[in-house]
Design a protein around this motif. Sequence first.
Motif, PDB file in Angstrom:
ATOM      1  N   LEU A  45       0.830  -1.208   0.000  1.00  0.00           N
ATOM      2  CA  LEU A  45       0.000   0.000   0.000  1.00  0.00           C
ATOM      3  C   LEU A  45       0.862   1.255   0.000  1.00  0.00           C
ATOM      4  N   VAL A  46       1.847   1.310   0.882  1.00  0.00           N
ATOM      5  CA  VAL A  46       2.695   2.495   0.991  1.00  0.00           C
ATOM      6  C   VAL A  46       3.496   2.709  -0.295  1.00  0.00           C
ATOM      7  N   LEU A  47       4.091   1.649  -0.820  1.00  0.00           N
ATOM      8  CA  LEU A  47       4.871   1.778  -2.048  1.00  0.00           C
ATOM      9  C   LEU A  47       3.995   2.158  -3.238  1.00  0.00           C
ATOM     10  N   THR A  48       2.757   1.684  -3.252  1.00  0.00           N
ATOM     11  CA  THR A  48       1.824   2.064  -4.312  1.00  0.00           C
ATOM     12  C   THR A  48       1.558   3.566  -4.267  1.00  0.00           C
ATOM     13  N   LEU A  49       1.305   4.081  -3.073  1.00  0.00           N
ATOM     14  CA  LEU A  49       1.047   5.516  -2.931  1.00  0.00           C
ATOM     15  C   LEU A  49       2.280   6.346  -3.281  1.00  0.00           C
ATOM     16  N   VAL A  50       3.442   5.918  -2.815  1.00  0.00           N
ATOM     17  CA  VAL A  50       4.676   6.641  -3.121  1.00  0.00           C
ATOM     18  C   VAL A  50       4.934   6.630  -4.625  1.00  0.00           C
ATOM     19  N   ASP A  51       4.722   5.486  -5.270  1.00  0.00           N
ATOM     20  CA  ASP A  51       4.948   5.391  -6.709  1.00  0.00           C
ATOM     21  C   ASP A  51       3.970   6.273  -7.479  1.00  0.00           C
ATOM     22  N   ILE A  53       2.528   9.047  -6.368  1.00  0.00           N
ATOM     23  CA  ILE A  53       2.947  10.434  -6.146  1.00  0.00           C
ATOM     24  C   ILE A  53       4.202  10.741  -6.963  1.00  0.00           C
ATOM     25  N   ARG A  54       5.138   9.800  -7.008  1.00  0.00           N
ATOM     26  CA  ARG A  54       6.367   9.986  -7.788  1.00  0.00           C
ATOM     27  C   ARG A  54       6.039  10.222  -9.262  1.00  0.00           C
ATOM     28  N   LYS A  55       5.127   9.441  -9.801  1.00  0.00           N
ATOM     29  CA  LYS A  55       4.747   9.605 -11.210  1.00  0.00           C
ATOM     30  C   LYS A  55       4.062  10.942 -11.454  1.00  0.00           C
ATOM     31  N   LEU A  56       3.226  11.363 -10.512  1.00  0.00           N
ATOM     32  CA  LEU A  56       2.564  12.667 -10.652  1.00  0.00           C
ATOM     33  C   LEU A  56       3.580  13.805 -10.593  1.00  0.00           C
ATOM     34  N   GLN A  60       4.476  16.598 -13.477  1.00  0.00           N
ATOM     35  CA  GLN A  60       4.477  18.035 -13.196  1.00  0.00           C
ATOM     36  C   GLN A  60       5.840  18.646 -13.506  1.00  0.00           C
ATOM     37  N   ALA A  61       6.897  17.921 -13.168  1.00  0.00           N
ATOM     38  CA  ALA A  61       8.255  18.405 -13.450  1.00  0.00           C
ATOM     39  C   ALA A  61       8.458  18.566 -14.951  1.00  0.00           C
ATOM     40  N   MET A  62       7.995  17.614 -15.727  1.00  0.00           N
ATOM     41  CA  MET A  62       8.142  17.708 -17.178  1.00  0.00           C
ATOM     42  C   MET A  62       7.353  18.900 -17.739  1.00  0.00           C
ATOM     43  N   ARG A  63       6.178  19.162 -17.170  1.00  0.00           N
ATOM     44  CA  ARG A  63       5.400  20.333 -17.590  1.00  0.00           C
ATOM     45  C   ARG A  63       6.175  21.626 -17.311  1.00  0.00           C
ATOM     46  N   ARG A  64       6.801  21.673 -16.130  1.00  0.00           N
ATOM     47  CA  ARG A  64       7.565  22.872 -15.764  1.00  0.00           C
ATOM     48  C   ARG A  64       8.794  23.030 -16.648  1.00  0.00           C
ATOM     49  N   VAL A  65       9.455  21.910 -16.966  1.00  0.00           N
ATOM     50  CA  VAL A  65      10.621  21.966 -17.853  1.00  0.00           C
ATOM     51  C   VAL A  65      10.180  22.439 -19.236  1.00  0.00           C
ATOM     52  N   ASP A  66       9.122  21.830 -19.752  1.00  0.00           N
ATOM     53  CA  ASP A  66       8.610  22.211 -21.075  1.00  0.00           C
ATOM     54  C   ASP A  66       8.122  23.657 -21.106  1.00  0.00           C
ATOM     55  N   GLY A  67       7.586  24.118 -19.978  1.00  0.00           N
ATOM     56  CA  GLY A  67       7.087  25.490 -19.896  1.00  0.00           C
ATOM     57  C   GLY A  67       8.188  26.514 -19.688  1.00  0.00           C
ATOM     58  N   GLY A  68       9.393  26.058 -19.406  1.00  0.00           N
ATOM     59  CA  GLY A  68      10.515  26.975 -19.234  1.00  0.00           C
ATOM     60  C   GLY A  68      10.551  27.695 -17.903  1.00  0.00           C
ATOM     61  N   SER A  69       9.854  27.176 -16.898  1.00  0.00           N
ATOM     62  CA  SER A  69       9.815  27.869 -15.603  1.00  0.00           C
ATOM     63  C   SER A  69      10.935  27.434 -14.649  1.00  0.00           C
ATOM     64  N   MET A  78      16.268  18.456  -9.767  1.00  0.00           N
ATOM     65  CA  MET A  78      15.022  17.696  -9.840  1.00  0.00           C
ATOM     66  C   MET A  78      15.259  16.344 -10.509  1.00  0.00           C
ATOM     67  N   GLY A  79      16.016  16.336 -11.591  1.00  0.00           N
ATOM     68  CA  GLY A  79      16.318  15.077 -12.273  1.00  0.00           C
ATOM     69  C   GLY A  79      17.063  14.118 -11.371  1.00  0.00           C
ATOM     70  N   GLU A  80      18.036  14.617 -10.639  1.00  0.00           N
ATOM     71  CA  GLU A  80      18.813  13.773  -9.722  1.00  0.00           C
ATOM     72  C   GLU A  80      17.929  13.232  -8.596  1.00  0.00           C
ATOM     73  N   THR A  81      17.077  14.077  -8.063  1.00  0.00           N
ATOM     74  CA  THR A  81      16.170  13.661  -6.983  1.00  0.00           C
ATOM     75  C   THR A  81      15.207  12.577  -7.463  1.00  0.00           C
ATOM     76  N   LEU A  82      14.609  12.787  -8.632  1.00  0.00           N
ATOM     77  CA  LEU A  82      13.671  11.798  -9.164  1.00  0.00           C
ATOM     78  C   LEU A  82      14.381  10.475  -9.482  1.00  0.00           C
ATOM     79  N   MET A  83      15.610  10.558  -9.963  1.00  0.00           N
ATOM     80  CA  MET A  83      16.371   9.353 -10.262  1.00  0.00           C
ATOM     81  C   MET A  83      16.683   8.579  -8.979  1.00  0.00           C
ATOM     82  N   LYS A  84      17.077   9.304  -7.907  1.00  0.00           N
ATOM     83  CA  LYS A  84      17.358   8.648  -6.623  1.00  0.00           C
ATOM     84  C   LYS A  84      16.091   8.014  -6.049  1.00  0.00           C
ATOM     85  N   LEU A  85      14.967   8.706  -6.181  1.00  0.00           N
ATOM     86  CA  LEU A  85      13.695   8.167  -5.686  1.00  0.00           C
ATOM     87  C   LEU A  85      13.323   6.899  -6.438  1.00  0.00           C
TER      88      LEU A  85
END
Length: 114
Positions: A45-51, A53-56, A60-69, A78-85
């Motif tokens: 259950l916990v890993l399902t929720l974490v996964d 949230i990670r995907k969401l 969102q990160a890709m939207r921000r990258v694409d949006g140039g913000s 952000m890339g390093e953090t997501l990769m470690k997660l």
Amino acid sequence: MSENKILFNSGSFEEISEEMEKLTNNEKSKLELGPNNAESGLAKLVLTLVDLIRKLVEKQAMRRVDGGSLNDDEIERMGETLMKLEMKMEELKKHFNLTDEDLNINLGPLGNLM
């Protein structure tokens, strides 16, 4: 998501219930908590929720990258953090003997979570 759907059934309540049970009777994707498997069920259950949230967050990160913000440093962090997660998720799935399919919990008539 399963393509098996009840489009119309004029049968009795029992017949409809049996048909619904067939559609949602995927033992692999059910979350089962009991005295003998509480740790693995809770981990699932916990890993399902974490996964989820990670995907969401990734989307969102890709939207921000694409949006140039984001500046280059923010993108790198952000890339390093997501990769470690993602690596930690793989480690935990291996520890609890879970697969990606196990984390895709069946929500009954709504289909699979992910």
